[in-house]
Enzyme design. Structure first.
Site, PDB file in Angstrom:
ATOM      1  N   HIS A  87       0.828  -1.211   0.000  1.00 34.04           N
ATOM      2  CA  HIS A  87       0.000   0.000   0.000  1.00 34.04           C
ATOM      3  C   HIS A  87       0.860   1.258   0.000  1.00 34.04           C
ATOM      4  O   HIS A  87       1.980   1.281   0.515  1.00 34.04           O
ATOM      5  CB  HIS A  87      -0.995   0.011   1.171  1.00 34.04           C
ATOM      6  CG  HIS A  87      -0.395   0.159   2.535  1.00 34.04           C
ATOM      7  ND1 HIS A  87      -0.194   1.381   3.139  1.00 34.04           N
ATOM      8  CD2 HIS A  87       0.019  -0.765   3.442  1.00 34.04           C
ATOM      9  CE1 HIS A  87       0.312   1.208   4.351  1.00 34.04           C
ATOM     10  NE2 HIS A  87       0.460  -0.091   4.556  1.00 34.04           N
ATOM     11  N   ASP A  89      -0.554   4.519   0.829  1.00 29.18           N
ATOM     12  CA  ASP A  89      -0.999   5.544   1.766  1.00 29.18           C
ATOM     13  C   ASP A  89      -0.251   5.414   3.081  1.00 29.18           C
ATOM     14  O   ASP A  89       0.292   4.349   3.416  1.00 29.18           O
ATOM     15  CB  ASP A  89      -2.505   5.444   2.001  1.00 29.18           C
ATOM     16  CG  ASP A  89      -2.920   4.105   2.609  1.00 29.18           C
ATOM     17  OD1 ASP A  89      -2.487   3.049   2.084  1.00 29.18           O
ATOM     18  OD2 ASP A  89      -3.672   4.106   3.606  1.00 29.18           O
ATOM     19  N   ASP A 118       6.378   1.565   6.601  1.00 29.80           N
ATOM     20  CA  ASP A 118       4.957   1.220   6.491  1.00 29.80           C
ATOM     21  C   ASP A 118       4.296   2.127   5.459  1.00 29.80           C
ATOM     22  O   ASP A 118       3.758   3.169   5.791  1.00 29.80           O
ATOM     23  CB  ASP A 118       4.285   1.384   7.854  1.00 29.80           C
ATOM     24  CG  ASP A 118       2.840   0.940   7.848  1.00 29.80           C
ATOM     25  OD1 ASP A 118       2.436   0.219   6.932  1.00 29.80           O
ATOM     26  OD2 ASP A 118       2.100   1.341   8.772  1.00 29.80           O
ATOM     27  N   GLU A 152      -5.127   1.569   2.763  1.00 34.73           N
ATOM     28  CA  GLU A 152      -4.990   0.468   3.722  1.00 34.73           C
ATOM     29  C   GLU A 152      -5.145   0.968   5.158  1.00 34.73           C
ATOM     30  O   GLU A 152      -5.695   0.273   6.015  1.00 34.73           O
ATOM     31  CB  GLU A 152      -3.632  -0.207   3.538  1.00 34.73           C
ATOM     32  CG  GLU A 152      -3.472  -1.509   4.305  1.00 34.73           C
ATOM     33  CD  GLU A 152      -2.821  -1.350   5.677  1.00 34.73           C
ATOM     34  OE1 GLU A 152      -2.712  -2.352   6.393  1.00 34.73           O
ATOM     35  OE2 GLU A 152      -2.431  -0.214   6.025  1.00 34.73           O
ATOM     36  N   HIS A 423       4.132   4.243  12.281  1.00 36.77           N
ATOM     37  CA  HIS A 423       3.096   5.105  12.863  1.00 36.77           C
ATOM     38  C   HIS A 423       3.645   6.053  13.923  1.00 36.77           C
ATOM     39  O   HIS A 423       2.865   6.771  14.544  1.00 36.77           O
ATOM     40  CB  HIS A 423       1.940   4.278  13.461  1.00 36.77           C
ATOM     41  CG  HIS A 423       1.115   3.561  12.464  1.00 36.77           C
ATOM     42  ND1 HIS A 423      -0.161   3.109  12.733  1.00 36.77           N
ATOM     43  CD2 HIS A 423       1.369   3.188  11.183  1.00 36.77           C
ATOM     44  CE1 HIS A 423      -0.653   2.498  11.664  1.00 36.77           C
ATOM     45  NE2 HIS A 423       0.269   2.535  10.719  1.00 36.77           N
TER      46      HIS A 423
END
Length: 450
Positions: A87, A89, A118, A152, A423
């Protein structure tokens, strides 16, 4: 052991250029707008999709844009399909960053940027595995389809649109998690708690942006109270940072992935914990005394342990309070044996004492592929052959695209013992690990498709 960096040298410069070009695009969801057919997830996410498809077309792959919701490249022929799921995004770049989150910065072996691990780093590492196979004229016995998702982190609508058009795969893996291979993922649900209070001292409260991140900033406005001295004592005793500006109180915590709330510092729960000692308010009581440090749902009656998949986790993520009304968004992750409906009824009963109600917004059941399946063993062999590490397959609390397909699993690119700051502020990837992972992905594709 192979010298991965030396073998990768002919591809390194192009790899880094492509990687950095993706990292420079701030592909955070602006607003989902299905009426904007050109960019339903916003212009930045559309730009990331265009860039990845442009890279694929440059290298001679067949490229497909799926209604600007997602895209894929394809290589090989056959009735069966191997689906690789990445992904483009990323989550918002909240918190304090040492460098600009969308200007990749290299320090030693690390590359810092939002999306570096990520999932843009693993995605591009796996892409270069497929590119090397194509360059070496590898002939798979099935179609290899590399999917590029656009949301995602916020609902997987792009993947669902792909599924409606193309259906199941025969084999699949997602380079968006950990090595050696993840054969099980916990169920993931999102809930909204709403309630009302009669208190007049708490004017407003704000914290959090998305359900799958531990909130790292919380702000409250109070009236008719001067708690500056007590607040500073609380910050000091809990080793926290914060500030007071008149009637506004602010706490800084530590962001973390929603699957591991215990490794973050939930700024909102600390601020409600403090305020609950001085203000009689159901919202503050619920958050500050029951959700506070209740990472596994024990205080609220939803705890459960599975010997294979571990404990329930509960990330209390987004808070909005004004005009004596409040909403709280939670992110619960649960293993096998967790009776979801029963546990939600227990939670509803518990919330009644706080004049609150529960709405389940989404629920994705746990995902499980047997350890000794052909898929898991093919991936595990690729990992072991390239590392010499005989670690066993694992289960995680995070969710990946793999859970949407019956015979798909998550596979790398974080190695055992490696720090993973997805994150979080100053997210990074180890460049050497991405290169090693690229060779593991190459062998994994061959193991499945030979």
């Amino acid at each position: 052991m192979r010298d991965f960096n030396r073998e990768f040298k002919p591809y390194y410069d192009r790899f880094m250029a492509d990687y950095k070009s993706l990292l420079r695009i701030p592909s955070v969801l602006d607003e989902f707008n299905p009426n904007n057919v050109d960019a339903p997830f916003g212009l930045n996410i559309r730009a990331a999709l265009d860039k990845m498809l442009e890279i694929g077309e440059r290298d001679g792959f067949k490229t497909v844009n799926v209604d600007n919701y997602s895209g894929f490249i394809e290589y090989g022929e056959g009735d069966k399909v191997l689906l690789i799921l990445g992904h483009l995004d990323v989550v918002p770049a909240t918190g304090k960053w040492t460098n600009h989150p969308f200007e990749p910065t290299i320090v030693g072996d690390r590359i810092y940027a939002r999306g570096s691990i990520d999932d843009k780093g693993p995605l591009i590492a796996c892409y270069y595995a497929l590119k090397r196979l194509k360059d070496n004229d590898f002939k798979p016995n099935m179609k290899i389809r590399f999917f590029f998702g656009c949301d995602e982190e916020t609902g997987s609508r792009g993947l669902h649109k792909y599924y409606q058009k193309y259906g199941e795969c025969d084999y699949g893996f997602s380079p968006d998690a950990d090595f050696p291979v993840i054969y099980a993922e916990k169920g993931i649900s999102k809930e909204t708690i709403t309630g009302a209070t009669k208190d007049s001292a708490l004017v407003s409260f704000r914290s959090g942006t998305v359900s799958n991140v531990v909130p790292d900033i919380a702000t409250a406005v109070v009236k008719d109270l001067n708690l500056e001295k007590e607040f500073k004592e609380y910050l000091l005793s809990n080793n926290l940072k914060g500030e007071v500006n008149g009637n506004e109180y602010k706490v800084y915590g530590l962001a973390a992935h929603g699957s591991t709330p215990e490794i973050g510092i939930n700024a909102a729960l600390h601020l409600t914990r403090f305020l609950s000692k001085y203000i009689d308010n159901e919202f503050l009581d619920l958050c500050g005394n029951y959700f506070f440090n209740d990472f596994y749902g024990e205080k609220i009656g939803i705890d459960h342990l599975d010997n294979e998949m571990g404990k329930v986790s509960n990330n209390v993520a987004v808070f909005d309070y004004s005009d004596n009304k409040y909403s709280i968004i939670t992110n619960i992750r649960y293993p096998k044996g967790f009776d979801f409906d029963e546990k939600m009824n227990i939670l509803r009963t518990f919330l009644k004492k706080f004049n609150a109600e529960l709405r389940v917004d989404s629920n994705s059941p746990y995902h499980y592929v047997p350890k000794y399946s052909h898929l898991v063993q093919a991936l595990l062999k690729a990992y072991r052959d390239n590392t010499g590490d005989n670690s066993e397959p694992i289960s995680i609390g995070g969710g990946t695209y793999a859970r949407d397909f019956k015979n798909a699993v998550a596979f790398g690119n974080v190695f055992p013992g490696e720090q993973a700051d997805m994150h979080m502020p100053d997210e990074f990837a180890n460049i050497s690990s991405l290169i090693k992972g690229s060779f593991i992905y190459e062998d994994a594709i061959k193991n499945i498709c030979d």
